[in-house]
Structures are given as structure tokens and as C-alpha cells.
Write an enzyme that holds these catalytic residues in place. Sequence first.
Site, mmCIF file in Angstrom:
data_model
loop_
_atom_site.group_PDB
_atom_site.id
_atom_site.type_symbol
_atom_site.label_atom_id
_atom_site.label_comp_id
_atom_site.label_asym_id
_atom_site.label_seq_id
_atom_site.Cartn_x
_atom_site.Cartn_y
_atom_site.Cartn_z
ATOM 1 N N THR A 168 -7.818 -5.792 0.005
ATOM 2 C CA THR A 168 -6.464 -6.430 0.895
ATOM 3 C C THR A 168 -6.488 -7.913 1.101
ATOM 4 O OG1 THR A 168 -6.547 -4.377 1.932
ATOM 5 C CG2 THR A 168 -5.748 -6.193 3.270
ATOM 6 N N ASP A 216 0.760 -1.082 -0.035
ATOM 7 C CA ASP A 216 0.242 0.208 -0.117
ATOM 8 C C ASP A 216 0.988 1.337 -0.244
ATOM 9 O OD1 ASP A 216 -2.919 -0.419 -0.026
ATOM 10 O OD2 ASP A 216 -2.755 -1.155 1.759
ATOM 11 N N ASP A 229 -12.735 3.873 -4.022
ATOM 12 C CA ASP A 229 -12.993 2.386 -4.164
ATOM 13 C C ASP A 229 -14.137 2.367 -5.299
ATOM 14 O OD1 ASP A 229 -11.850 1.318 -1.743
ATOM 15 O OD2 ASP A 229 -13.568 1.818 -0.760
ATOM 16 N N ILE A 270 -4.033 -0.458 -3.030
ATOM 17 C CA ILE A 270 -4.479 -1.669 -3.091
ATOM 18 C C ILE A 270 -5.832 -1.903 -2.675
ATOM 19 C CG2 ILE A 270 -4.268 -3.974 -2.253
ATOM 20 C CD1 ILE A 270 -1.349 -3.660 -1.822
ATOM 21 N N ASP A 271 -6.708 -1.914 -3.752
ATOM 22 C CA ASP A 271 -8.010 -2.378 -3.390
ATOM 23 C C ASP A 271 -8.402 -3.720 -3.610
ATOM 24 O OD1 ASP A 271 -10.850 -1.790 -3.280
ATOM 25 O OD2 ASP A 271 -11.312 -2.158 -5.363
ATOM 26 N N SER A 293 -12.352 -6.701 -4.977
ATOM 27 C CA SER A 293 -11.639 -5.546 -5.725
ATOM 28 C C SER A 293 -12.471 -4.841 -6.866
ATOM 29 C CB SER A 293 -10.261 -5.703 -5.910
ATOM 30 O OG SER A 293 -10.074 -6.220 -7.473
ATOM 31 N N ASP A 301 -6.708 4.403 -5.084
ATOM 32 C CA ASP A 301 -6.706 3.141 -3.999
ATOM 33 C C ASP A 301 -5.401 2.438 -4.373
ATOM 34 O OD1 ASP A 301 -7.048 1.220 -2.227
ATOM 35 O OD2 ASP A 301 -9.254 0.915 -2.840
ATOM 36 N N GLU A 322 -5.886 6.710 -0.389
ATOM 37 C CA GLU A 322 -6.169 6.228 0.945
ATOM 38 C C GLU A 322 -5.229 6.316 2.144
ATOM 39 O OE1 GLU A 322 -8.344 1.924 1.972
ATOM 40 O OE2 GLU A 322 -6.926 1.891 0.481
#
Length: 317
Positions: free
Chosen positions: A126, A45, A263, A123-124, A231, A121, A68
Site C-alpha cells: 500500500t 484495492d 502476501d 494491492i500488495d 511488496s 492480494d 484480502e
Amino acid sequence: MAYEKEKEIAIAAVQAAATVCEKVRAEMVPEAIEKSDKSPVTVADFGAQAIVCKMIKDAFPNDPIVGEEDADDLKTPEMASRLAQVTNYVKVVLPDATDEQIPGWIDQGNGDVSPRYWTLDPIDGTKGFLRGDQYAVALAMVEDGDIKVGVLGCPALKLGDRSGILFVAIRGGGAMMMNMDGSNPEKISVTSSSDIPNFRFVESVAHGDQDLHARIAQAAGITTDSIRMDSQAKYGAVASGNAVLYLRLPSAKYPNYREKIWDHAAGVLVIEEAGGKVTDMHGKTLDFSKEPRFVDTQGVIVSNGEIHDKVLAALAN
């Protein structure tokens, strides 16, 4: 075409961030799964946000970025070793990066919603990232409340002969999918109810009321088994004609929850430029002009457009 430079920079930034995320996942995730340790997603991230913010700010220094993450924790003495990890991974694509620069690059993503801004984002998804499954690096540029550029990097997504897919859209210019390296670009569009194998629902692996989803899908005429993934890759599945419906509805436990703009922004433009439709659960257009969370809208409905009114009617009952 307008926004060509923005598109080129966004593609390059998402590709670079995805390269680092994949390296983190390959080297750190197996150990993390064994230890139930989420440190890899933290490293990825932070690294992804640092890279994207650095590249966007170099090209468009006056554009705020609404991301984010922030680097507050990373600046503490206790996190020095984690910061060093982040820096080492960032160096894979930005060789001159230093520990001193990384927190500042990350915090360039702490901008405000403005007449023109980017939203990220890093890393959408996780859980998908840690599970070795779907995640996305999602980046969009918004101007006067309208999404103008959207890029979704989905390194683990497999559709047809492709493995690892980049979705790209410019307002008024259509939507494309291509390999993660940018090769083999292909224009995409949503599919219709006559495409029985793909006339299906795509839902989250863990989120959502599956009984409600099944009822809504049935009301829309969907009978084909659903597919599940994490995601904003779900947006890509609908935009490319591999599904026709994705729902993100508030849960009974958190009825007042409001979705975050990062998101959805990139996915929304990809869907709309592929001929689909996105609204909240009451049919209202998502508003990207005000806050990092949607203020006046609740839930998100993503469809091929053809079934959108049926879905809204089912939700209203």
C-alpha cells in the site's frame, strides 16, 4: 502442460487489475499525497479484487477465492460515491460493470481455504502504491496445499531494460518474467554467491529490524549493499537473480504475528520454480492448506537456496 488454462486466466486477470491500479494511481495519487488521503488505494484495492474475482469465477465457477478485501463498507449509503468511483475504474477493462455488480464480485473473494482455491492480494504494498513506488497484484492457485500457479504483476518494477514486470510460474514448469503486456518472456533463475553485484539482500522500505537484517546478511556472507522495495516484488528480485535474500521476521512488538497467505503464495512459487527456497524462520515449509493466516509457522525466509541453511543457523543463535 497441466494448469495452462489456470495460468492464462491468472495472467489476464492480473494484467487487467494492474491496468486499473495504474490508472487510479496516475489520476488520484498526486492529490491524495497532498491531502494524506488513502482513498486511491481503497479504490484500486476494490477495483482490482472485483476484476480478478470476476474473471476467475467466470472461468472456474467452483473454485473459492481467498482475498484480502470485502465489500461491507462499500455497501453503505455513505460509500455510494466511492462505489461509483470503483465502478468507473473497473469499466476501463470490464465496460459492462455496474454499481450493483461490483460488491458481489469483490465478495467472491471471501471464500475459504479448500482442497483447491485461489488466493489474491489486489494491492500488495500500500505504501509503495501511494508513494509512486513498488506494489504488486498477487494471485495464486493452490491445490491440496501445494501452490500450482503463481502470477505477480509488478507495474513499477525496473530490472535491467525492463520497466513493469510480470512474474509467472507453474509447478514443475519453471518461472518466467515478461513485460506487463506479456511480451518478451524470459526464463529466470536465482543467482549464486559468485555473482557479487547481485549477492545482496532485498528488504522492505519501512518494515523490519534493519540491524537484525544486517547481522543475518553478514552471517550469510553478504557484503554488497542491500536494495529496498515494497511488496512481493522482492520475491521477483530474488527469483530473477537480482538479490539472494529476503527476510520477513516477526517484530519484537508483535512476536505472535502470523503472515497472511495472500502476501506470499504467488511469490513462493515463483521463487521455488526459479530454484530458490522459502521456509519459515525455523526451516518449516509454509502451509497453505489450513487458514488465511499461517497457523504453525512464524516468519518467512526467502533465499537463493545456497545460503538458506546459513540464514537459519544465524537466526537460531
